[in-house]
Design a protein around this motif. Structure first.
Motif, PDB file in Angstrom:
ATOM      1  N   GLU A  49     -17.300 -10.485  38.771  1.00 14.41           N
ATOM      2  CA  GLU A  49     -16.628  -9.501  37.943  1.00 14.41           C
ATOM      3  C   GLU A  49     -15.506 -10.091  37.095  1.00 14.41           C
ATOM      4  OE1 GLU A  49     -15.893  -5.547  39.516  1.00 14.41           O
ATOM      5  OE2 GLU A  49     -17.254  -5.962  41.176  1.00 14.41           O
ATOM      6  N   THR A  50     -15.226 -11.369  37.252  1.00 14.12           N
ATOM      7  CA  THR A  50     -14.283 -11.998  36.327  1.00 14.12           C
ATOM      8  C   THR A  50     -14.928 -12.200  34.951  1.00 14.12           C
ATOM      9  OG1 THR A  50     -14.982 -14.171  37.122  1.00 14.12           O
ATOM     10  CG2 THR A  50     -12.988 -13.219  38.115  1.00 14.12           C
ATOM     11  N   HIS A  51     -16.248 -12.160  34.896  1.00  9.49           N
ATOM     12  CA  HIS A  51     -16.974 -12.319  33.637  1.00  9.49           C
ATOM     13  C   HIS A  51     -17.808 -11.091  33.278  1.00  9.49           C
ATOM     14  CE1 HIS A  51     -16.156 -16.613  32.909  1.00  9.49           C
ATOM     15  NE2 HIS A  51     -16.263 -16.770  34.225  1.00  9.49           N
ATOM     16  N   CYS A  52     -18.350 -10.414  34.297  1.00 10.45           N
ATOM     17  CA  CYS A  52     -19.333  -9.365  34.024  1.00 10.45           C
ATOM     18  C   CYS A  52     -19.048  -8.124  34.869  1.00 10.45           C
ATOM     19  CB  CYS A  52     -20.737  -9.891  34.332  1.00 10.45           C
ATOM     20  SG  CYS A  52     -22.071  -8.728  33.960  1.00 10.45           S
ATOM     21  N   ASP A  53     -19.052  -6.963  34.202  1.00  9.50           N
ATOM     22  CA  ASP A  53     -18.984  -5.697  34.916  1.00  9.50           C
ATOM     23  C   ASP A  53     -19.853  -4.680  34.176  1.00  9.50           C
ATOM     24  OD1 ASP A  53     -17.498  -4.881  32.723  1.00  9.50           O
ATOM     25  OD2 ASP A  53     -15.604  -4.700  33.801  1.00  9.50           O
TER      26      ASP A  53
END
Length: 429
Positions: free
Chosen positions: A136-140
């Motif tokens: 979730e630091t890149h994709c949510d």
């Protein structure tokens, strides 16, 4: 028409150029502060000049990358300078993949959305294949929404888009039931909804699109972005577009002024409903929207166009009363727009002059010319042609000859080449 002050939609999302206590102690504090100032001011070239140094020493934060990506996306939307912007995007994607800079879901959204706008689908698809395996630091869920839009504009089947939507709901929900996650907002983000609404609209699934729209306005009644409303304005019949536009204004998020112009014209063309047009502009201004001179022109055109064009009905005491009330309404509109610092343009008076000719009202034609000059506006070539046509409609030979001479003199004085439209106006008149 008293507009409410509208909250900023940009500054609230921008990290102010400030430094933490730890950053102030860094030997790179000055460079970092200048970089953040450049990003905030949308000075992308300057920001990207200092970016490599700050990247290499590892002082950039996720918010720095998010704000930089957003401003790069904004610059492309405003300037369409693809070559320079694409170079920056490739640099950021490479650095994200290598781990040299921290990730942020909104950075991923803006980078992918910008690639979609550029129609660089191959690069966007490759980036998504990497993003989908990241945390979730890149994709949510928001990034899924951007990916759905990206694939939709490539013509990928709706079934595939629905699978991605369901996957996002299941992946980011606190429950295994995707329907519960969708309807409670636990995994439903506005950008995800925007993506699936876009997919459904462009695939002709109106019922599904409205279902997504309903979820959006129920979960986020005052936060649903204008972009979601605009999808329906462009793609649905005018009656539906009219209701959706009013809903956007009621929620305090009026669509862009450019979307109001064609909607006003469509309402007049399909329904000849002047009251509906005025109500639309009133709601737009009341929600904080900034009207354009074109909106005033559309209203004047419709109001004057509502008068009977049949010469036999354009005479007598009853018509004179109607005409007087109509002109009073137009003056009130011009005054109201003026209070909003929106003043009549040449096109406004060209409309009045043109309709004066069609209604065979010499006073309206002469009044339009007089008011144009009183507003310190200079007649343009369209004005001269409009006057020629108006006097042709009025069958006033002397005024017609004089107006043709005025056009010829203006062409010669301004050294403007002749246009075929000049001769069409002459022949028609």
């Amino acid at each position: 028409m008293n507009p409410r002050r509208r909250a900023s939609t940009t500054l609230d999302q921008t990290i102010a150029p400030q430094l933490s206590a730890g950053e102030l102690r860094s030997i790179y504090s000055q460079e970092l502060f200048v970089f953040r100032c450049d990003v905030t001011a949308a000075q992308i070239s300057s920001a990207m000049t200092s970016y490599p140094t700050l990247r290499d020493v590892g002082v950039l934060t996720p918010d720095d990358i998010s704000n930089l990506s957003r401003q790069i996306h904004t610059e492309y939307r405003l300037s369409s300078h693809e070559k320079e912007v694409f170079k920056h995007i490739k640099q950021l994607i490479a650095d994200l993949k290598s781990g040299e800079i921290p990730g942020h879901p909104l950075a991923s959204v803006h980078l992918m959305s910008c690639l979609k706008d550029m129609e660089r689908f191959d690069v966007a698809n490759e980036f998504w294949k990497w993003l989908i395996d990241q945390g979730e630091t890149h994709c949510d869920a928001r990034v899924y929404g951007a990916a759905i839009e990206n694939y939709t504009y490539q013509g990928v089947a709706q079934d595939e888009m629905e699978k991605m939507f369901t996957e996002a709901l299941e992946r980011y929900s606190e429950t295994v039931d995707s329907k519960v996650a969708r309807d409670t907002g636990k995994a439903t983000r506005l950008m995800l909804l925007q993506g699936i609404i876009t997919a459904r609209i462009l695939h002709g699934d109106w019922r599904g699109a409205y279902e997504g729209f309903d979820i959006s306005v129920r979960l986020y009644p005052t936060l649903t972005p204008a972009r979601i409303y605009e999808l329906f304005l462009y793609e649905r019949p005018v009656k539906e577009a009219y209701i959706v536009f009013l809903m956007a204004c009621r929620a305090g998020t009026p669509p862009r002024p450019a979307t109001l112009t064609p909607l006003l014209k469509e309402i007049w063309a399909k329904h000849r409903d002047v009251k509906a047009m005025i109500r639309l502009v009133y709601a737009f201004v009341g929600a904080g929207g900034k009207p354009f001179p074109q909106h005033l022109n559309s209203l004047i055109f419709a109001i004057l166009g509502s008068l009977p064009s049949d010469a036999s009905k354009s005479k007598g005491e009853e018509f004179d009363k109607m005409f007087g009330a109509t002109m009073a309404l137009i003056r009130d509109l011009i005054y109201a727009f003026g209070k909003l610092q929106v003043f009549p343009s040449e096109g406004t008076f060209n409309t009045i002059i043109s309709l004066g000719g069609k209604l065979r009202r010499l006073d309206l034609v002469l009044g339009g010319i007089k008011e144009l000059l009183a507003a310190n506006l200079v007649p343009n070539m369209v004005t001269y042609r409009t006057v020629i046509n108006a006097f042709g409609e009025l069958e006033d030979r002397e005024q017609f000859k004089r107006s043709w001479q005025d056009l010829c003199a203006a062409r010669e004085e301004l050294k403007i080449p002749w246009d075929i439209k000049d001769f069409i106006a002459l022949i028609k008149a």
